[in-house]
Design an enzyme around this catalytic site. Structure first.
Site, PDB file in Angstrom:
ATOM      1  N   HIS A 194     -12.152   9.974   5.763  1.00 34.53           N
ATOM      2  CA  HIS A 194     -11.751   8.172   5.965  1.00 34.53           C
ATOM      3  C   HIS A 194     -11.189   7.448   7.925  1.00 34.53           C
ATOM      4  O   HIS A 194     -11.615   7.225   8.101  1.00 34.53           O
ATOM      5  CB  HIS A 194     -10.592   7.678   5.051  1.00 34.53           C
ATOM      6  CG  HIS A 194     -10.364   6.174   4.787  1.00 34.53           C
ATOM      7  ND1 HIS A 194     -10.965   5.527   4.858  1.00 34.53           N
ATOM      8  CD2 HIS A 194      -8.851   5.985   5.096  1.00 34.53           C
ATOM      9  CE1 HIS A 194     -10.659   4.541   5.049  1.00 34.53           C
ATOM     10  NE2 HIS A 194      -8.818   4.194   5.124  1.00 34.53           N
ATOM     11  N   ARG A 253      -1.060   9.453   0.753  1.00 34.47           N
ATOM     12  CA  ARG A 253      -2.505   9.000   0.644  1.00 34.47           C
ATOM     13  C   ARG A 253      -3.175  10.876   0.586  1.00 34.47           C
ATOM     14  O   ARG A 253      -3.966  11.011  -0.024  1.00 34.47           O
ATOM     15  CB  ARG A 253      -4.016   9.382   1.966  1.00 34.47           C
ATOM     16  CG  ARG A 253      -4.238   7.680   1.482  1.00 34.47           C
ATOM     17  CD  ARG A 253      -4.742   6.723   2.925  1.00 34.47           C
ATOM     18  NE  ARG A 253      -5.116   5.408   2.575  1.00 34.47           N
ATOM     19  CZ  ARG A 253      -5.544   4.997   3.174  1.00 34.47           C
ATOM     20  NH1 ARG A 253      -5.803   5.611   4.589  1.00 34.47           N
ATOM     21  NH2 ARG A 253      -5.046   2.978   2.472  1.00 34.47           N
ATOM     22  N   ARG A 287      -2.109   9.099   9.169  1.00 34.72           N
ATOM     23  CA  ARG A 287      -1.506   7.737   9.129  1.00 34.72           C
ATOM     24  C   ARG A 287      -1.532   7.057   8.468  1.00 34.72           C
ATOM     25  O   ARG A 287      -1.361   7.435   6.736  1.00 34.72           O
ATOM     26  CB  ARG A 287      -2.759   7.334   9.391  1.00 34.72           C
ATOM     27  CG  ARG A 287      -2.757   5.647   9.582  1.00 34.72           C
ATOM     28  CD  ARG A 287      -4.451   5.233   9.544  1.00 34.72           C
ATOM     29  NE  ARG A 287      -5.358   5.250   8.786  1.00 34.72           N
ATOM     30  CZ  ARG A 287      -5.598   4.417   7.978  1.00 34.72           C
ATOM     31  NH1 ARG A 287      -5.448   3.023   8.236  1.00 34.72           N
ATOM     32  NH2 ARG A 287      -6.271   4.056   7.048  1.00 34.72           N
ATOM     33  N   HIS A 309      -9.202   9.785   2.036  1.00 30.97           N
ATOM     34  CA  HIS A 309      -9.301   7.960   1.197  1.00 30.97           C
ATOM     35  C   HIS A 309      -8.849   9.110  -0.559  1.00 30.97           C
ATOM     36  O   HIS A 309     -10.478   9.223  -0.601  1.00 30.97           O
ATOM     37  CB  HIS A 309      -9.490   7.522   1.501  1.00 30.97           C
ATOM     38  CG  HIS A 309      -9.266   5.913   0.886  1.00 30.97           C
ATOM     39  ND1 HIS A 309      -9.335   5.704  -0.838  1.00 30.97           N
ATOM     40  CD2 HIS A 309      -8.585   4.975   1.235  1.00 30.97           C
ATOM     41  CE1 HIS A 309      -8.792   4.959  -0.752  1.00 30.97           C
ATOM     42  NE2 HIS A 309      -8.462   3.826   0.485  1.00 30.97           N
ATOM     43  N   GLU A 329       0.627  -1.367  -0.330  1.00 27.30           N
ATOM     44  CA  GLU A 329       0.020  -0.242  -0.071  1.00 27.30           C
ATOM     45  C   GLU A 329       0.917   1.447   0.377  1.00 27.30           C
ATOM     46  O   GLU A 329       2.524   1.371   0.125  1.00 27.30           O
ATOM     47  CB  GLU A 329      -0.708  -0.237   1.063  1.00 27.30           C
ATOM     48  CG  GLU A 329      -1.918  -0.775   0.853  1.00 27.30           C
ATOM     49  CD  GLU A 329      -2.906  -0.827   2.214  1.00 27.30           C
ATOM     50  OE1 GLU A 329      -4.239  -1.016   1.722  1.00 27.30           O
ATOM     51  OE2 GLU A 329      -2.711  -0.696   2.841  1.00 27.30           O
TER      52      GLU A 329
HETATM   53  C1  LIG Z   1     -14.406   1.024   4.225  1.00 24.40           C
HETATM   54  C2  LIG Z   1     -12.776   1.264   5.669  1.00 24.40           C
HETATM   55  C3  LIG Z   1     -11.391   0.283   5.272  1.00 24.40           C
HETATM   56  C4  LIG Z   1     -10.473   0.523   6.318  1.00 24.40           C
HETATM   57  N1  LIG Z   1      -9.478  -0.513   5.318  1.00 24.40           N
HETATM   58  C5  LIG Z   1      -8.515  -0.360   6.930  1.00 24.40           C
HETATM   59  C6  LIG Z   1      -7.498  -1.259   6.985  1.00 24.40           C
HETATM   60  O1  LIG Z   1      -7.526  -1.704   5.353  1.00 24.40           O
HETATM   61  N2  LIG Z   1      -6.601  -1.348   7.655  1.00 24.40           N
HETATM   62  C7  LIG Z   1      -6.345  -0.678   8.275  1.00 24.40           C
HETATM   63  O2  LIG Z   1      -5.398  -0.633   9.189  1.00 24.40           O
HETATM   64  N3  LIG Z   1      -7.532   0.625   8.625  1.00 24.40           N
HETATM   65  C8  LIG Z   1      -7.722   0.084   7.732  1.00 24.40           C
HETATM   66  N4  LIG Z   1      -9.148   1.655   7.875  1.00 24.40           N
HETATM   67  C9  LIG Z   1      -9.780   2.269   9.240  1.00 24.40           C
HETATM   68  C10 LIG Z   1      -9.815   1.283  10.578  1.00 24.40           C
HETATM   69  O3  LIG Z   1     -11.710   0.051  10.011  1.00 24.40           O
HETATM   70  C11 LIG Z   1     -10.385   1.951  11.901  1.00 24.40           C
HETATM   71  O4  LIG Z   1      -9.086   2.463  11.826  1.00 24.40           O
HETATM   72  C12 LIG Z   1     -10.263   0.605  12.507  1.00 24.40           C
HETATM   73  O5  LIG Z   1     -11.055  -0.567  12.774  1.00 24.40           O
HETATM   74  C13 LIG Z   1     -11.077   1.513  14.057  1.00 24.40           C
HETATM   75  O6  LIG Z   1     -11.287   0.351  15.368  1.00 24.40           O
HETATM   76  P1  LIG Z   1     -12.248   0.809  16.741  1.00 24.40           P
HETATM   77  O7  LIG Z   1     -12.339  -0.288  17.120  1.00 24.40           O
HETATM   78  O8  LIG Z   1     -10.515   2.307  16.690  1.00 24.40           O
HETATM   79  O9  LIG Z   1     -12.982   1.512  15.992  1.00 24.40           O
HETATM   80  P2  LIG Z   1     -14.324   1.522  15.107  1.00 24.40           P
HETATM   81  O10 LIG Z   1     -14.067  -0.967  14.619  1.00 24.40           O
HETATM   82  O11 LIG Z   1     -15.484   1.778  14.499  1.00 24.40           O
HETATM   83  O12 LIG Z   1     -15.519   0.714  16.680  1.00 24.40           O
HETATM   84  C14 LIG Z   1     -16.198   1.591  17.600  1.00 24.40           C
HETATM   85  C15 LIG Z   1     -17.746   0.741  18.023  1.00 24.40           C
HETATM   86  O13 LIG Z   1     -17.938   1.978  18.833  1.00 24.40           O
HETATM   87  C16 LIG Z   1     -18.822   1.600  19.283  1.00 24.40           C
HETATM   88  N5  LIG Z   1     -19.570   3.243  19.253  1.00 24.40           N
HETATM   89  C17 LIG Z   1     -19.502   4.626  19.028  1.00 24.40           C
HETATM   90  N6  LIG Z   1     -20.168   5.113  19.652  1.00 24.40           N
HETATM   91  C18 LIG Z   1     -20.424   4.699  21.261  1.00 24.40           C
HETATM   92  C19 LIG Z   1     -20.929   5.192  22.336  1.00 24.40           C
HETATM   93  N7  LIG Z   1     -21.251   6.941  22.627  1.00 24.40           N
HETATM   94  N8  LIG Z   1     -21.443   4.334  22.800  1.00 24.40           N
HETATM   95  C20 LIG Z   1     -21.779   2.894  22.682  1.00 24.40           C
HETATM   96  N9  LIG Z   1     -20.505   2.327  21.350  1.00 24.40           N
HETATM   97  C21 LIG Z   1     -20.299   3.668  20.602  1.00 24.40           C
HETATM   98  C22 LIG Z   1     -19.269   1.611  17.487  1.00 24.40           C
HETATM   99  O14 LIG Z   1     -20.614   1.186  17.595  1.00 24.40           O
HETATM  100  C23 LIG Z   1     -18.192   0.328  16.997  1.00 24.40           C
HETATM  101  O15 LIG Z   1     -19.374  -0.926  16.789  1.00 24.40           O
HETATM  102  C24 LIG Z   1     -10.986   1.460   7.425  1.00 24.40           C
HETATM  103  C25 LIG Z   1     -11.634   2.100   7.688  1.00 24.40           C
HETATM  104  C26 LIG Z   1     -12.741   2.309   6.721  1.00 24.40           C
HETATM  105  C27 LIG Z   1     -13.989   3.206   6.851  1.00 24.40           C
END
Ligand SMILES: Cc1cc2nc3c(=O)[nH]c(=O)nc-3n(C[C@H](O)[C@H](O)[C@H](O)COP(=O)(O)OP(=O)(O)OC[C@H]3O[C@@H](n4cnc5c(N)ncnc54)[C@H](O)[C@@H]3O)c2cc1C
Length: 500
Positions: free
Chosen positions: A345, A286, A380, A238, A122
């Site tokens: 993104h 990016r 990032r 993105h 990437e």
């Molecule tokens: C389309 C896409 C593709 C991506 N591809 C990649 C990749 O290939 N590699 C990579 O490293 N990163 C990638 N990313 C980024 C990566 O997916 C995210 O940065 C990462 O998954 C974030 O994880 P997290 O656990 O911090 O939050 P999230 O996975 O966003 O989880 C947050 C959770 O908190 C819950 N929540 C939110 N607010 C509240 C609240 N007030 N009360 C209770 N629950 C709440 C939500 O329902 C959710 O389930 C991508 C992102 C997207 C959108």
């Protein structure tokens, strides 16, 4: 809707309360054994955050000849050396171990015929180091395994459909739990340690790759309680979301791994435009690629991702998620260039934490995209964010397993907020304002206009209503963009000369 139960229920106290069941929250919960952990999530466990959408994969120096130090050097370069080097070393050194841990939990990464991990490439990575699963369905596969492991662990209880909207504080100031809306009533969830793992705020923008729930609600409630935030202005756009006519909200992503596999960007006349923009062409950082795409789309010209020669007939097998999204939109990426637009993104900023994920408030921790560990600096590096959630979440879980914060001197004070989500009309108008004035390229006049609009909405809110907290987060984002009078990484101002 504004709702507040007159008789607020109180859940039994847990040792650790994790808010958010994405990769970061579940990694924390799993590693915190044997502590009693409650995991609250606003949606279905594993289903509503960004994690399940992640396509490209997880960066880790596991290939022959690669080393964590090289991964760290690429991370620092992408972040324009604004990263915290200690956090970067922590991240990159633990990456290979996290891949092992995930495999032990049952994640099936893609491997070649000899059993070696298949590695993708990437942007801004000096070498092939992206571990992936089911082609472009890495997030879904990782979340499948983490959710299954969490459900099987006796120390973890997951409560879906519970939206935290305020932190509970004791009279000594310590965070002692959270207040959440369960669809019917407000409940207090008391705990010795509270972990915010609520994801980022990219879904505040009109065009985004993120699901609607990634609106920064978790960061907003921490901000409302007085927690320090950092780097909010660094929002990554993105370059290759699928451009759907008249669409707003979440757009399908065309993973960067496609460009890693040789796909190119072309304009309406079929000419490649990235070689003239950057020596790394389509694999430039990016922000560079996103601005080049935006320069064409904003000038009224189309831009396309062309994977016909590089991927062609292998598309359904190698990139099944992207293939399905394109076909749903009536575009066959094997034979047609795919129209693209930049989209919000990823958020490098969030609740400021130290090396142990501790926020500025006693008893409150943050991990994953909700946190600002300083690991990403001004931009990032691709596929470092699942990794960040997993590495720092695991480390925090282990830390809490070894030592919980001391119990607070007093009981939780009354709930400081009324649960009142931002209404749909204001949310849509805010999304337009951020996209137009606080998007990929900004300037003082536009940011000042955005600040005025947000202040006007803020003035109409009932004091103490949780909707105001989201507007306060948007105001803090604008303030951070105005304060940084330079062009660096993902923060680009047209009214400030970029350093040569
Ligand atoms: C389309 C896409 C593709 C991506 N591809 C990649 C990749 O290939 N590699 C990579 O490293 N990163 C990638 N990313 C980024 C990566 O997916 C995210 O940065 C990462 O998954 C974030 O994880 P997290 O656990 O911090 O939050 P999230 O996975 O966003 O989880 C947050 C959770 O908190 C819950 N929540 C939110 N607010 C509240 C609240 N007030 N009360 C209770 N629950 C709440 C939500 O329902 C959710 O389930 C991508 C992102 C997207 C959108």
């Amino acid at each position: 809707m504004s709702a507040q139960s007159s008789a607020m229920a109180r859940q039994p106290a847990s040792e650790v309360l994790v808010i958010g069941a994405g990769v970061a929250g579940l990694a924390t919960a799993l590693a915190a054994a044997p502590r009693a952990v409650r995991v609250l999530d606003a949606g279905a466990p594993g289903g509503d955050g960004a994690s399940i959408w992640a396509q490209g994969g997880i960066a880790a120096a596991v290939g022959t000849g690669d080393a964590p130090a090289q991964h760290a050097a690429d991370t620092l370069a992408a972040g324009q050396w604004r990263n915290d080097p200690v956090a970067v070393r922590h991240l990159t050194e633990r990456a290979p171990d996290v891949i092992d841990w995930l495999e032990r939990l049952g994640v099936r990464f893609d491997r070649d015929g000899d059993g070696a991990l298949l590695l993708g490439r990437e942007a801004a990575h000096g070498r092939m180091r992206i571990v992936h699963a089911r082609g472009d369905a890495t997030g879904a596969e990782v979340m499948r395994a983490l959710t299954r492991a969490a459900v099987r662990c006796a120390h973890i209880a997951v409560a879906p459909q519970c939206r935290a909207f305020a932190l509970a504080r004791a009279d000594d100031g310590r965070v002692v739990g959270a207040w959440a809306w369960n669809g019917h009533a407000v409940e207090l969830w008391p705990a010795r340690a509270v972990v915010l793992a609520t994801g980022g705020y990219a879904a505040l923008y009109r065009h985004t790759t993120n699901p609607a729930g990634n609106d920064g609600g978790g960061i907003a409630l921490a901000l409302a309680a007085g927690a320090a935030v950092a780097d909010l202005e660094f929002v990554q756009f993105h370059p290759t979301a699928l451009a759907l006519p008249e669409a707003s909200g979440q757009l399908p992503l065309l993973t960067e791994a496609l460009r890693g596999a040789g796909a190119v960007l072309i304009d309406g006349s079929g000419q490649r435009f990235m070689p003239a923009e950057h020596p790394l062409a389509e694999l430039a950082p990016r922000d560079v690629v996103a601005r080049a795409v935006a320069a064409r789309t904003l000038a009224g010209h189309a831009a396309f991702l062309d994977a016909r020669a590089a991927v062609g007939a292998a598309f359904p097998e190698h990139f099944p998620t992207v293939f399905a999204a394109c076909m749903r939109a009536g575009i066959d990426p094997r034979t047609q260039p795919v129209p693209i637009t930049p989209a919000a993104h990823y958020c490098m900023g969030g609740v400021r934490v130290d090396a142990d994920a501790r926020s500025s408030l006693d008893g409150l921790y943050a991990v994953g995209e909700a946190a600002c560990t300083g690991v990403h600096g001004a931009n990032r590096l691709a596929s470092n964010s699942l990794l960040e959630g997993l590495v720092f979440g695991r480390a925090l879980g282990q830390h809490l397993a070894a030592a919980l914060p001391a119990a607070a001197a007093g009981a939780a004070l009354p709930c400081p907020r009324t649960y009142a989500p931002l209404d749909a009309a204001t949310r849509a108008a805010l999304a337009d304002v951020l996209w137009t004035y606080a998007g990929l390229v900004r300037d003082e006049a536009g940011l000042a206009h955005a600040a005025t609009r947000i202040a006007a909405w803020r003035a109409t809110r009932e004091p103490g209503a949780s909707a105001a907290d989201l507007l306060d987060l948007a105001a803090a984002l604008i303030a951070a963009m105005r304060a940084r009078r330079e062009c660096v990484g993902a923060h680009w101002r047209r009214d400030v000369r970029a350093a040569a």
